[in-house]
Design a protein around this motif. Structure first.
Motif, PDB file in Angstrom:
ATOM      1  N   LYS A  73      11.262 -26.169  17.734  1.00  0.00           N
ATOM      2  CA  LYS A  73      12.097 -27.266  18.250  1.00  0.00           C
ATOM      3  C   LYS A  73      11.941 -27.429  19.759  1.00  0.00           C
ATOM      4  O   LYS A  73      11.908 -28.540  20.279  1.00  0.00           O
ATOM      5  N   LEU A  74      11.859 -26.313  20.455  1.00  0.00           N
ATOM      6  CA  LEU A  74      11.769 -26.344  21.912  1.00  0.00           C
ATOM      7  C   LEU A  74      10.410 -26.831  22.395  1.00  0.00           C
ATOM      8  O   LEU A  74      10.314 -27.482  23.441  1.00  0.00           O
ATOM      9  N   PHE A  75       9.373 -26.495  21.645  1.00  0.00           N
ATOM     10  CA  PHE A  75       8.013 -26.823  22.068  1.00  0.00           C
ATOM     11  C   PHE A  75       7.249 -27.502  20.930  1.00  0.00           C
ATOM     12  O   PHE A  75       6.310 -26.927  20.368  1.00  0.00           O
ATOM     13  N   PRO A  76       7.648 -28.720  20.563  1.00  0.00           N
ATOM     14  CA  PRO A  76       6.988 -29.419  19.455  1.00  0.00           C
ATOM     15  C   PRO A  76       5.533 -29.738  19.788  1.00  0.00           C
ATOM     16  O   PRO A  76       5.186 -30.045  20.930  1.00  0.00           O
ATOM     17  N   ASN A  77       4.694 -29.608  18.779  1.00  0.00           N
ATOM     18  CA  ASN A  77       3.277 -29.934  18.910  1.00  0.00           C
ATOM     19  C   ASN A  77       2.556 -29.080  19.954  1.00  0.00           C
ATOM     20  O   ASN A  77       1.552 -29.499  20.537  1.00  0.00           O
ATOM     21  N   LYS A  78       3.078 -27.876  20.202  1.00  0.00           N
ATOM     22  CA  LYS A  78       2.446 -26.954  21.138  1.00  0.00           C
ATOM     23  C   LYS A  78       1.891 -25.746  20.372  1.00  0.00           C
ATOM     24  O   LYS A  78       2.466 -25.316  19.375  1.00  0.00           O
ATOM     25  N   LYS A  79       0.780 -25.215  20.842  1.00  0.00           N
ATOM     26  CA  LYS A  79       0.249 -23.983  20.267  1.00  0.00           C
ATOM     27  C   LYS A  79       0.936 -22.813  20.957  1.00  0.00           C
ATOM     28  O   LYS A  79       0.804 -22.636  22.160  1.00  0.00           O
ATOM     29  N   LEU A  80       1.666 -22.035  20.176  1.00  0.00           N
ATOM     30  CA  LEU A  80       2.458 -20.950  20.740  1.00  0.00           C
ATOM     31  C   LEU A  80       1.874 -19.586  20.393  1.00  0.00           C
ATOM     32  O   LEU A  80       1.277 -19.400  19.332  1.00  0.00           O
ATOM     33  N   VAL A  81       2.066 -18.651  21.298  1.00  0.00           N
ATOM     34  CA  VAL A  81       1.687 -17.257  21.087  1.00  0.00           C
ATOM     35  C   VAL A  81       2.902 -16.399  21.415  1.00  0.00           C
ATOM     36  O   VAL A  81       3.483 -16.523  22.487  1.00  0.00           O
ATOM     37  N   PHE A  82       3.299 -15.538  20.489  1.00  0.00           N
ATOM     38  CA  PHE A  82       4.428 -14.638  20.707  1.00  0.00           C
ATOM     39  C   PHE A  82       3.918 -13.233  21.019  1.00  0.00           C
ATOM     40  O   PHE A  82       3.058 -12.706  20.322  1.00  0.00           O
ATOM     41  N   LEU A  83       4.448 -12.635  22.075  1.00  0.00           N
ATOM     42  CA  LEU A  83       4.205 -11.230  22.375  1.00  0.00           C
ATOM     43  C   LEU A  83       5.404 -10.449  21.851  1.00  0.00           C
ATOM     44  O   LEU A  83       6.544 -10.778  22.168  1.00  0.00           O
ATOM     45  N   THR A  84       5.168  -9.426  21.064  1.00  0.00           N
ATOM     46  CA  THR A  84       6.281  -8.666  20.485  1.00  0.00           C
ATOM     47  C   THR A  84       6.168  -7.190  20.836  1.00  0.00           C
ATOM     48  O   THR A  84       5.114  -6.703  21.254  1.00  0.00           O
ATOM     49  N   GLY A  85       7.279  -6.478  20.651  1.00  0.00           N
ATOM     50  CA  GLY A  85       7.306  -5.046  20.953  1.00  0.00           C
ATOM     51  C   GLY A  85       7.177  -4.171  19.732  1.00  0.00           C
ATOM     52  O   GLY A  85       7.461  -2.964  19.799  1.00  0.00           O
ATOM     53  N   ASP A  86       6.754  -4.736  18.620  1.00  0.00           N
ATOM     54  CA  ASP A  86       6.664  -3.953  17.394  1.00  0.00           C
ATOM     55  C   ASP A  86       5.636  -2.829  17.538  1.00  0.00           C
ATOM     56  O   ASP A  86       4.697  -2.941  18.320  1.00  0.00           O
ATOM     57  N   MET A  87       5.804  -1.780  16.781  1.00  0.00           N
ATOM     58  CA  MET A  87       4.923  -0.608  16.668  1.00  0.00           C
ATOM     59  C   MET A  87       5.323   0.546  17.580  1.00  0.00           C
ATOM     60  O   MET A  87       5.055   1.707  17.259  1.00  0.00           O
ATOM     61  N   MET A  88       5.946   0.278  18.709  1.00  0.00           N
ATOM     62  CA  MET A  88       6.292   1.374  19.614  1.00  0.00           C
ATOM     63  C   MET A  88       7.183   2.403  18.930  1.00  0.00           C
ATOM     64  O   MET A  88       6.963   3.617  19.051  1.00  0.00           O
ATOM     65  N   ASN A  89       8.202   1.938  18.206  1.00  0.00           N
ATOM     66  CA  ASN A  89       9.116   2.869  17.551  1.00  0.00           C
ATOM     67  C   ASN A  89       8.408   3.713  16.495  1.00  0.00           C
ATOM     68  O   ASN A  89       8.769   4.867  16.263  1.00  0.00           O
ATOM     69  N   GLU A  90       7.412   3.134  15.843  1.00  0.00           N
ATOM     70  CA  GLU A  90       6.655   3.887  14.844  1.00  0.00           C
ATOM     71  C   GLU A  90       5.823   4.980  15.523  1.00  0.00           C
ATOM     72  O   GLU A  90       5.742   6.108  15.014  1.00  0.00           O
ATOM     73  N   TYR A  91       5.219   4.657  16.646  1.00  0.00           N
ATOM     74  CA  TYR A  91       4.353   5.622  17.328  1.00  0.00           C
ATOM     75  C   TYR A  91       5.109   6.864  17.789  1.00  0.00           C
ATOM     76  O   TYR A  91       4.531   7.946  17.892  1.00  0.00           O
ATOM     77  N   VAL A  92       6.400   6.707  18.104  1.00  0.00           N
ATOM     78  CA  VAL A  92       7.171   7.859  18.601  1.00  0.00           C
ATOM     79  C   VAL A  92       8.304   8.252  17.655  1.00  0.00           C
ATOM     80  O   VAL A  92       9.189   9.019  18.022  1.00  0.00           O
ATOM     81  N   ALA A  93       8.282   7.717  16.431  1.00  0.00           N
ATOM     82  CA  ALA A  93       9.274   8.065  15.395  1.00  0.00           C
ATOM     83  C   ALA A  93      10.697   7.869  15.895  1.00  0.00           C
ATOM     84  O   ALA A  93      11.564   8.726  15.711  1.00  0.00           O
ATOM     85  N   ASP A  94      10.942   6.737  16.538  1.00  0.00           N
ATOM     86  CA  ASP A  94      12.258   6.476  17.130  1.00  0.00           C
ATOM     87  C   ASP A  94      13.108   5.605  16.208  1.00  0.00           C
ATOM     88  O   ASP A  94      13.435   4.462  16.514  1.00  0.00           O
ATOM     89  N   TYR A  95      13.449   6.157  15.045  1.00  0.00           N
ATOM     90  CA  TYR A  95      14.334   5.478  14.104  1.00  0.00           C
ATOM     91  C   TYR A  95      15.404   6.443  13.619  1.00  0.00           C
ATOM     92  O   TYR A  95      15.134   7.628  13.401  1.00  0.00           O
ATOM     93  N   THR A  96      16.602   5.946  13.443  1.00  0.00           N
ATOM     94  CA  THR A  96      17.705   6.756  12.921  1.00  0.00           C
ATOM     95  C   THR A  96      18.496   5.909  11.927  1.00  0.00           C
ATOM     96  O   THR A  96      18.458   4.674  11.980  1.00  0.00           O
ATOM     97  N   PRO A  97      19.226   6.546  11.010  1.00  0.00           N
ATOM     98  CA  PRO A  97      20.098   5.785  10.108  1.00  0.00           C
ATOM     99  C   PRO A  97      21.165   5.039  10.910  1.00  0.00           C
ATOM    100  O   PRO A  97      21.501   5.423  12.034  1.00  0.00           O
ATOM    101  N   VAL A  98      21.698   3.971  10.331  1.00  0.00           N
ATOM    102  CA  VAL A  98      22.731   3.171  10.993  1.00  0.00           C
ATOM    103  C   VAL A  98      23.981   3.128  10.119  1.00  0.00           C
ATOM    104  O   VAL A  98      23.894   2.818   8.929  1.00  0.00           O
ATOM    105  N   GLU A  99      25.122   3.439  10.701  1.00  0.00           N
ATOM    106  CA  GLU A  99      26.400   3.353  10.003  1.00  0.00           C
ATOM    107  C   GLU A  99      27.051   2.011  10.309  1.00  0.00           C
ATOM    108  O   GLU A  99      27.187   1.648  11.476  1.00  0.00           O
ATOM    109  N   PHE A 100      27.417   1.267   9.265  1.00  0.00           N
ATOM    110  CA  PHE A 100      28.081  -0.019   9.480  1.00  0.00           C
ATOM    111  C   PHE A 100      29.139  -0.229   8.412  1.00  0.00           C
ATOM    112  O   PHE A 100      28.835  -0.240   7.223  1.00  0.00           O
ATOM    113  N   LYS A 101      30.381  -0.327   8.841  1.00  0.00           N
ATOM    114  CA  LYS A 101      31.529  -0.558   7.959  1.00  0.00           C
ATOM    115  C   LYS A 101      31.547   0.417   6.780  1.00  0.00           C
ATOM    116  O   LYS A 101      31.710   0.038   5.619  1.00  0.00           O
TER     117      LYS A 101
END
Length: 242
Positions: A73-101
């Motif tokens: 919506k913000l950039f109609p008819n534009k070629k976009l490239v997204f930079l993401t931070g995925d994979m870092m947590n996998e490389y250093v095993a930085d995940y924990t269970p989450v408690e919610f309600k």
């Protein structure tokens, strides 16, 4: 260019931090606001985009899908490239269970972080929560951490076992960028992001459980299988082959 998601109930800590980092780096910032509701009729399309039913990946995929919709919506008819931070947590095993309600989400195997790292890295093969979702909107995705995969995977077990491993590895880069004081210090998963549970809380409050996601997954793919059933397609982070 920076995007963050916010629930209509208030500004999350993640969004505040993201806006401050963007300002410090001189980047244009766009906040995405969404009501706390999920259209169950759109879940099937989302599962096909991310090729997964597991809640932690579907929650991420929903967030990415909303960002892609807003970007279009913000950039109609534009070629976009997204930079993401995925994979870092996998490389250093930085995940924990989450408690919610009163419920535990994203349970983790009770093994060493070094063994978990191998499990998580293998698991990267079995979901398309970023590339597939963004590609469905015509957006290219670049995951910068993937360029350093071999280097990150040589980090010794003694460092991986430290809770501040990621900070030790990345703090020099953050300091160089001048945003060290703006980064959220407490660990918040991308799916969580605030006191209301973020995307996890959104699905929880709308009664869209992992079991419900599996039912949708089965309905989609059972007709395509040889015997009309859906056997577990993912085992220990890899697609199961027959």
């Amino acid at each position: 260019f920076s995007l963050a998601c916010e629930s209509a109930s208030g500004v999350s800590e993640d969004l505040t931090a993201a806006s401050e980092v963007a300002a410090a780096l001189g980047l244009e910032f766009h906040a995405i606001k969404r009501e706390r509701s999920v259209d169950i009729n759109k879940v099937d399309a989302l599962l096909m985009k991310c090729q997964d039913w597991r809640d932690f990946n579907v929650h991420c995929a929903w967030l990415n899908d909303e960002m892609a919709l807003e970007a279009a919506k913000l950039f109609p008819n534009k070629k976009l490239v997204f930079l993401t931070g995925d994979m870092m947590n996998e490389y250093v095993a930085d995940y924990t269970p989450v408690e919610f309600k009163g419920k535990t989400y994203y349970p983790q195997p009770k093994v060493s972080r070094d063994r978990l790292r191998r499990f998580y890295v293998f698991g990267l093969d079995s979901s398309d929560r970023e590339v597939g979702v963004f590609h469905s909107h015509g957006i290219a995705t670049v995951q910068p951490y993937s360029a350093l995969a071999e280097a990150y995977l040589t980090v010794p077990e003694s460092l991986i076992e430290r809770k501040d491993c990621k900070e030790i590895l990345n703090l020099p880069l953050i300091k160089e960028a001048g945003v060290a004081d703006l980064i959220v210090k407490t660990k918040v998963r991308a799916q969580v992001g605030g006191k209301d549970g973020g995307t996890l809380g959104l699905f929880h409050d709308n009664d869209i459980t992992e079991d419900e996601l599996m039912k949708h997954w089965s309905r989609i793919f059972a007709p395509m299988s040889k015997d009309g059933t859906v056997k577990p397609l993912i085992f220990s982070g890899r697609y199961r082959s027959e």
